[in-house]
Design a protein around this motif. Structure first.
Motif, PDB file in Angstrom:
ATOM      1  N   THR A 237       0.841  -1.207   0.000  1.00 30.55           N
ATOM      2  CA  THR A 237       0.000   0.000   0.000  1.00 30.55           C
ATOM      3  C   THR A 237       0.869   1.248   0.000  1.00 30.55           C
TER       4      THR A 237
ATOM      5  N   PHE B  19      -6.255  13.131  -2.194  1.00 32.94           N
ATOM      6  CA  PHE B  19      -5.187  14.024  -1.720  1.00 32.94           C
ATOM      7  C   PHE B  19      -4.276  14.411  -2.879  1.00 32.94           C
ATOM      8  N   SER B  20      -3.993  13.435  -3.742  1.00 32.01           N
ATOM      9  CA  SER B  20      -3.147  13.684  -4.908  1.00 32.01           C
ATOM     10  C   SER B  20      -3.814  14.718  -5.832  1.00 32.01           C
TER      11      SER B  20
ATOM     12  N   MET C 253      -5.796   4.039  -0.649  1.00 29.81           N
ATOM     13  CA  MET C 253      -5.683   4.422  -2.061  1.00 29.81           C
ATOM     14  C   MET C 253      -6.814   5.380  -2.465  1.00 29.81           C
TER      15      MET C 253
ATOM     16  N   PHE D  71       2.378   1.892  -3.487  1.00 30.46           N
ATOM     17  CA  PHE D  71       1.419   2.458  -4.441  1.00 30.46           C
ATOM     18  C   PHE D  71       0.979   3.870  -4.019  1.00 30.46           C
ATOM     19  N   PHE D  72       0.961   4.112  -2.708  1.00 35.98           N
ATOM     20  CA  PHE D  72       0.605   5.444  -2.213  1.00 35.98           C
ATOM     21  C   PHE D  72       1.671   6.461  -2.654  1.00 35.98           C
TER      22      PHE D  72
ATOM     23  N   LEU E  61       1.036   7.318  -6.152  1.00 41.13           N
ATOM     24  CA  LEU E  61      -0.097   8.259  -6.218  1.00 41.13           C
ATOM     25  C   LEU E  61       0.339   9.682  -5.888  1.00 41.13           C
ATOM     26  N   MET E  62       1.154   9.810  -4.833  1.00 38.75           N
ATOM     27  CA  MET E  62       1.597  11.132  -4.415  1.00 38.75           C
ATOM     28  C   MET E  62       2.629  11.719  -5.378  1.00 38.75           C
TER      29      MET E  62
ATOM     30  N   GLY F 247      -5.978   8.601  -0.859  1.00 41.57           N
ATOM     31  CA  GLY F 247      -4.719   9.022  -1.475  1.00 41.57           C
ATOM     32  C   GLY F 247      -4.951   9.663  -2.828  1.00 41.57           C
ATOM     33  N   ALA F 248      -5.869   9.088  -3.611  1.00 40.71           N
ATOM     34  CA  ALA F 248      -6.183   9.643  -4.938  1.00 40.71           C
ATOM     35  C   ALA F 248      -6.753  11.055  -4.794  1.00 40.71           C
TER      36      ALA F 248
ATOM     37  N   ILE G 176      -2.495  18.534  -7.007  1.00 44.51           N
ATOM     38  CA  ILE G 176      -2.442  18.992  -8.405  1.00 44.51           C
ATOM     39  C   ILE G 176      -3.243  20.288  -8.568  1.00 44.51           C
TER      40      ILE G 176
ATOM     41  N   ILE H 126       2.277  11.556  -8.633  1.00 50.76           N
ATOM     42  CA  ILE H 126       1.573  12.010  -9.837  1.00 50.76           C
ATOM     43  C   ILE H 126       1.619  13.537  -9.983  1.00 50.76           C
ATOM     44  N   PRO H 127       1.401  14.304  -8.884  1.00 48.86           N
ATOM     45  CA  PRO H 127       1.523  15.767  -9.039  1.00 48.86           C
ATOM     46  C   PRO H 127       2.901  16.179  -9.527  1.00 48.86           C
TER      47      PRO H 127
ATOM     48  N   THR I  22       3.182  15.574 -13.156  1.00 51.88           N
ATOM     49  CA  THR I  22       2.392  16.582 -13.867  1.00 51.88           C
ATOM     50  C   THR I  22       3.203  17.855 -14.064  1.00 51.88           C
TER      51      THR I  22
ATOM     52  N   ARG J 140      -4.202  22.441  -6.280  1.00 56.29           N
ATOM     53  CA  ARG J 140      -3.686  23.575  -5.499  1.00 56.29           C
ATOM     54  C   ARG J 140      -2.421  24.159  -6.133  1.00 56.29           C
TER      55      ARG J 140
END
Lengths: 119, 194
Positions: free
Chosen positions: A78, B37-38, B31, A81-82, A85-86, B34-35, B42, A88-89, A92, B44
């Motif tokens: 977890t 928060f992610s 998850m 994968f977390f 996820l974090m 988390g999605a 982006i 991704i910004p 970007t 913000r």
């Protein structure tokens, strides 16, 4: 020799102490917010305190400080994968597809393409 | 037909099935939040202006105190069962349920204030994120309350018929409840303070 009841009684004291510590940390977070620090510093501090509080809840209330390896294994996945996820910004921000390419215009040139070397 | 490994541990995992099950469920919840928060990061970092000080910090702090208190009472409800103190277990479980209810009442007051000021989710990206994150968290609070209501009411009979399974069920409910508290611990500074 300790019985399970003795262990639980010892844990009960810890639960109350952790509860108190969580209250203190919450007050600290709000107090720091009232000082109006610079945003990057405020974000870092708030997230550090929140992480400490989260660690206390997970390790003591959720008994993660003494769990079986199957639970640690699933949580490790977890966390991996977390982190994705974090991230991704960050991806970007790094992604330049679709953004304007800034081309430097040499001094004295009327057209942006005039300064490009000829091959 | 009896469901196996509800009380005794599986030889391969060393865990009762319910315990591994709730942890896998919580992993999926990590998850889910988390999605969101992610997405928040982006939105913000990509915005030119982000409102600050829009929310009532004091009400948010009171709600944080309420949820932390409910986490303590929840773990005490489980510990009381382990100490064979049924009366204290009932008291702590009912207290946890009541604190969850007070949290939702406070949230209602907060939402009503936004709505009367015309701040619907369509008002701004910040308000949309606020309603999405706190709304999903509120639904989790409601879900926890339904489970607790079951164990306060009809589910309590199991304590007489299968005590160990009942204790395990309260432990799993507690794990879920602490996770809901943990999510709020991060939601509070992110939405109210920063």
């Amino acid at each position: 020799m300790h019985s399970e009841a003795d262990d639980i009684k010892k844990h009960v004291r810890t639960y109350w102490m952790i509860g108190g510590a969580l209250y203190v940390f919450t007050v600290i977070t709000v107090a720091v917010n009232q000082i109006h620090l610079a945003l990057p510093f405020a974000v870092t501090l708030a997230l550090i305190v929140a992480s400490m509080k989260g660690y206390m809840v997970a390790s003591v209330f959720m008994h993660l400080n003494h769990e079986k390896k199957w639970i640690y294994g699933s949580l490790l996945l977890t966390v991996a994968f977390f982190i994705v996820l974090m991230s991704i910004p960050l991806f970007t921000v790094m992604d330049s597809i679709g953004t304007d390419i800034v081309q430097e215009v040499p001094a004295g040139s009327a057209h942006p393409g005039a300064g490009a070397p000829a091959h | 037909m009896n469901i196996p490994y509800t009380v005794e541990v599986r030889p391969d995992t060393g865990l009762a099935n319910g315990k591994l099950g709730i942890w896998l469920f919580l992993a999926s919840e990590v998850m889910l939040f988390g999605a969101l928060f992610s997405s928040y990061i982006i939105l913000r970092t990509g915005s030119i202006h982000w409102p600050q000080g829009e929310l009532n910090v004091w009400l948010g702090m009171v709600n944080t105190f309420i949820l932390i208190g409910s986490s303590v009472t929840m773990v005490m409800a489980w510990a009381s069962l382990k100490l064979n103190d049924w009366g204290k277990h009932r008291l702590y479980l009912i207290l946890t349920f009541a604190l969850a209810g007070i949290f939702l009442v406070n949230k209602y007051i907060e939402y009503a204030d936004h709505i009367t000021r015309g701040e619907y989710p369509s008002h701004s990206t910040f308000v949309a994120m606020y309603f999405t994150l706190t709304g999903l968290h509120g639904l989790h609070i409601l879900g926890g309350m339904v489970v607790m209501a079951y164990f306060i009411g009809p589910g309590k009979k199991m304590y007489q018929t299968n005590r160990e399974q009942f204790v395990n069920r309260i432990e799993y409910t507690g794990l879920y409840w602490h996770f809901v508290d943990l999510v709020w611990i991060f939601l509070f500074p992110v939405l109210y303070l920063l």
